[in-house]
Write a protein that holds these residues in place. Sequence first.
Motif, mmCIF file in Angstrom:
data_model
loop_
_atom_site.group_PDB
_atom_site.id
_atom_site.type_symbol
_atom_site.label_atom_id
_atom_site.label_comp_id
_atom_site.label_asym_id
_atom_site.label_seq_id
_atom_site.Cartn_x
_atom_site.Cartn_y
_atom_site.Cartn_z
ATOM 1 N N VAL A 1 0.884 -1.167 0.000
ATOM 2 C CA VAL A 1 0.000 0.000 0.000
ATOM 3 C C VAL A 1 0.925 1.221 0.000
ATOM 4 N N LEU A 2 0.699 2.147 -0.917
ATOM 5 C CA LEU A 2 1.535 3.345 -0.984
ATOM 6 C C LEU A 2 0.918 4.442 -0.128
ATOM 7 N N CYS A 3 1.775 5.278 0.472
ATOM 8 C CA CYS A 3 1.251 6.341 1.332
ATOM 9 C C CYS A 3 1.940 7.667 1.043
ATOM 10 N N GLY B 1 8.557 21.170 1.571
ATOM 11 C CA GLY B 1 8.097 22.418 0.976
ATOM 12 C C GLY B 1 9.043 23.553 1.330
ATOM 13 N N PHE B 2 8.619 24.783 1.093
ATOM 14 C CA PHE B 2 9.479 25.922 1.426
ATOM 15 C C PHE B 2 8.932 26.727 2.598
ATOM 16 N N ASP B 3 7.680 26.451 2.977
ATOM 17 C CA ASP B 3 7.020 27.307 3.953
ATOM 18 C C ASP B 3 6.895 26.600 5.305
ATOM 19 N N PRO B 4 7.550 27.152 6.337
ATOM 20 C CA PRO B 4 7.476 26.484 7.648
ATOM 21 C C PRO B 4 6.077 26.514 8.281
ATOM 22 N N ALA B 5 5.101 27.154 7.601
ATOM 23 C CA ALA B 5 3.731 27.139 8.120
ATOM 24 C C ALA B 5 3.194 25.705 8.228
ATOM 25 N N SER B 6 3.687 24.822 7.377
ATOM 26 C CA SER B 6 3.289 23.415 7.504
ATOM 27 C C SER B 6 4.553 22.559 7.605
ATOM 28 N N ARG B 7 4.426 21.430 8.280
ATOM 29 C CA ARG B 7 5.582 20.548 8.491
ATOM 30 C C ARG B 7 6.133 20.037 7.160
ATOM 31 N N ASN B 8 5.209 19.662 6.276
ATOM 32 C CA ASN B 8 5.557 19.220 4.923
ATOM 33 C C ASN B 8 4.518 19.802 3.978
ATOM 34 N N LEU B 9 4.709 19.573 2.700
ATOM 35 C CA LEU B 9 3.719 20.036 1.724
ATOM 36 C C LEU B 9 2.976 18.795 1.235
ATOM 37 N N LEU B 10 1.714 18.664 1.652
ATOM 38 C CA LEU B 10 0.973 17.441 1.326
ATOM 39 C C LEU B 10 0.643 17.434 -0.168
ATOM 40 N N ASP B 11 1.229 16.498 -0.881
ATOM 41 C CA ASP B 11 1.103 16.449 -2.338
ATOM 42 C C ASP B 11 -0.090 15.566 -2.714
ATOM 43 N N LEU B 12 -1.276 16.167 -2.718
ATOM 44 C CA LEU B 12 -2.469 15.359 -3.011
ATOM 45 C C LEU B 12 -2.566 14.981 -4.479
ATOM 46 N N ALA B 13 -1.867 15.738 -5.335
ATOM 47 C CA ALA B 13 -1.853 15.363 -6.756
ATOM 48 C C ALA B 13 -1.189 14.004 -6.943
ATOM 49 N N ALA B 14 -0.398 13.597 -5.950
ATOM 50 C CA ALA B 14 0.248 12.271 -6.038
ATOM 51 C C ALA B 14 -0.803 11.165 -6.194
ATOM 52 N N VAL B 15 -2.000 11.368 -5.631
ATOM 53 C CA VAL B 15 -3.006 10.292 -5.685
ATOM 54 C C VAL B 15 -3.422 10.026 -7.138
ATOM 55 N N PRO B 16 -3.985 11.039 -7.842
ATOM 56 C CA PRO B 16 -4.340 10.726 -9.249
ATOM 57 C C PRO B 16 -3.117 10.428 -10.123
ATOM 58 N N LEU B 17 -1.969 11.017 -9.804
ATOM 59 C CA LEU B 17 -0.782 10.743 -10.639
ATOM 60 C C LEU B 17 -0.281 9.314 -10.432
ATOM 61 N N LEU B 18 -0.404 8.797 -9.208
ATOM 62 C CA LEU B 18 -0.015 7.398 -8.986
ATOM 63 C C LEU B 18 -0.972 6.451 -9.703
ATOM 64 N N ARG B 19 -2.246 6.853 -9.813
ATOM 65 C CA ARG B 19 -3.221 5.997 -10.516
ATOM 66 C C ARG B 19 -2.807 5.760 -11.967
ATOM 67 N N LEU B 20 -2.090 6.728 -12.545
ATOM 68 C CA LEU B 20 -1.641 6.566 -13.931
ATOM 69 C C LEU B 20 -0.493 5.568 -14.029
ATOM 70 N N ARG B 21 0.171 5.331 -12.890
ATOM 71 C CA ARG B 21 1.390 4.526 -12.916
ATOM 72 C C ARG B 21 1.257 3.153 -12.274
ATOM 73 N N THR B 22 0.247 2.994 -11.407
ATOM 74 C CA THR B 22 0.174 1.750 -10.634
ATOM 75 C C THR B 22 -1.265 1.402 -10.282
ATOM 76 N N GLU B 23 -1.479 0.115 -10.020
ATOM 77 C CA GLU B 23 -2.783 -0.325 -9.523
ATOM 78 C C GLU B 23 -2.730 -0.609 -8.029
ATOM 79 N N LEU B 24 -1.583 -0.334 -7.407
ATOM 80 C CA LEU B 24 -1.484 -0.533 -5.958
ATOM 81 C C LEU B 24 -2.346 0.510 -5.258
ATOM 82 N N PRO B 25 -2.925 0.184 -4.102
ATOM 83 C CA PRO B 25 -3.725 1.180 -3.380
ATOM 84 C C PRO B 25 -2.863 2.337 -2.874
ATOM 85 N N VAL B 26 -3.491 3.498 -2.757
ATOM 86 C CA VAL B 26 -2.787 4.713 -2.301
ATOM 87 C C VAL B 26 -3.580 5.311 -1.148
ATOM 88 N N ILE B 27 -2.908 5.525 -0.032
ATOM 89 C CA ILE B 27 -3.550 6.233 1.071
ATOM 90 C C ILE B 27 -2.763 7.505 1.369
#
Length: 349
Positions: free
Chosen positions: A240-242, A248-274
């Motif tokens: 399962v991929l997570c 990111g560049f902005d300390p306002a958040s700990r990291n930059l949550l890359d939600l585009a990774a979800v649909p972009l991973l769908r183009l590359r794999t059939e493994l589940p993504v959380i």
Amino acid sequence: MRQRTILLDERLDDAATRGLARDLVRLGVEARPLHERDRVVGFVAVLDDEGAARMAKKTGVCRVLSAPSPHPLAGHRGGGPRVVRVRAGSARDHVEIGGDAPVVIAGPCAIESLEQLEACARAVAGAGGRLFRAGAYKPRTSPYAFAGGGSEVLAMLREVADRHRLGVVTEVLDPRDVGIVAAHADLLQIGARTMADVALLREVGRARRPVLLKRAPAATLDELLSAAEHLLHAGATDVVLCERGVRGFDPASRNLLDLAAVPLLRLRTELPVIVDPSHGVGVRSAVLPMAAAAIAAGADGVMVECHPDAGMARSDGVQALSLEVLPRLFAQTHAIASAIRPSMATAAE
Ligand code: PEP
Ligand code: MN
């Protein structure tokens, strides 16, 4: 002549696979089998266009990729979404990740005490959860920070989870600990910091268990899939991929949550993504909104951290949800998933 990857139908039996290997020999090429678990799932072979076209027509051949795929086991295989079954509660109970319903994995960042675990597990099960997360081995940024209770607290985690009929998700940080973690966990977590640790990936794969693989903060999606490939190649039953935020560049958040990774991973794999919005943003008030956004982006589930007394947490207290909000998280997850399923089906056609 070019190197090709020949992917086989998942239902193919051994005799038919051997037949296809003979066909390749007849074509005059040497074929290297690709293994997943105990099965041959494909071949890598050097073929000209005519040979490739001939192989593509054979019964049992699912696809012939014209370039050698860098991750034939983890990448798109054309067999539809892969559902990962994780034991939850008892040997007969399983949760499906990547199936029809989204999955919520919740629990504290670290195992701190029996009371803390018990309170969290009761709240997770009470909200309708099936999978319980909690870390015994904590990869901390500072060597002076709490590094978790180690092997001594794993039995406590198992016991509490069993009492509440929950499956256990916990991180393994060191190849030497794979045996003990596999003896206590249902889904073995590989964290962001060790995503590309090949020795760890190999050892975890050899445990032949399902694995939750977190994306490193500076890893490309292809690098994430290569890490999954190592796991599957070594024998992991499933991955399962997570997505958990990139640098990111902005300390306002700990990291930059890359939600585009979800649909972009769908183009590359059939493994589940959380998606893990807790580490992804690192700010408690942002966890529910970003969990909602993750499900709206098509994720198969979310993983969040919670704590009965976040102010006293020994790690990641600032991002821990209070136990009282868990029912809201579960309710919003299911509401959003059922609202978008029809449009997701259309988009995939
Ligand atoms: C965790 O989930 O406990 C964790 C350490 O997260 P990450 O590896 O994403 O930092
Ligand atoms: Mn944490």
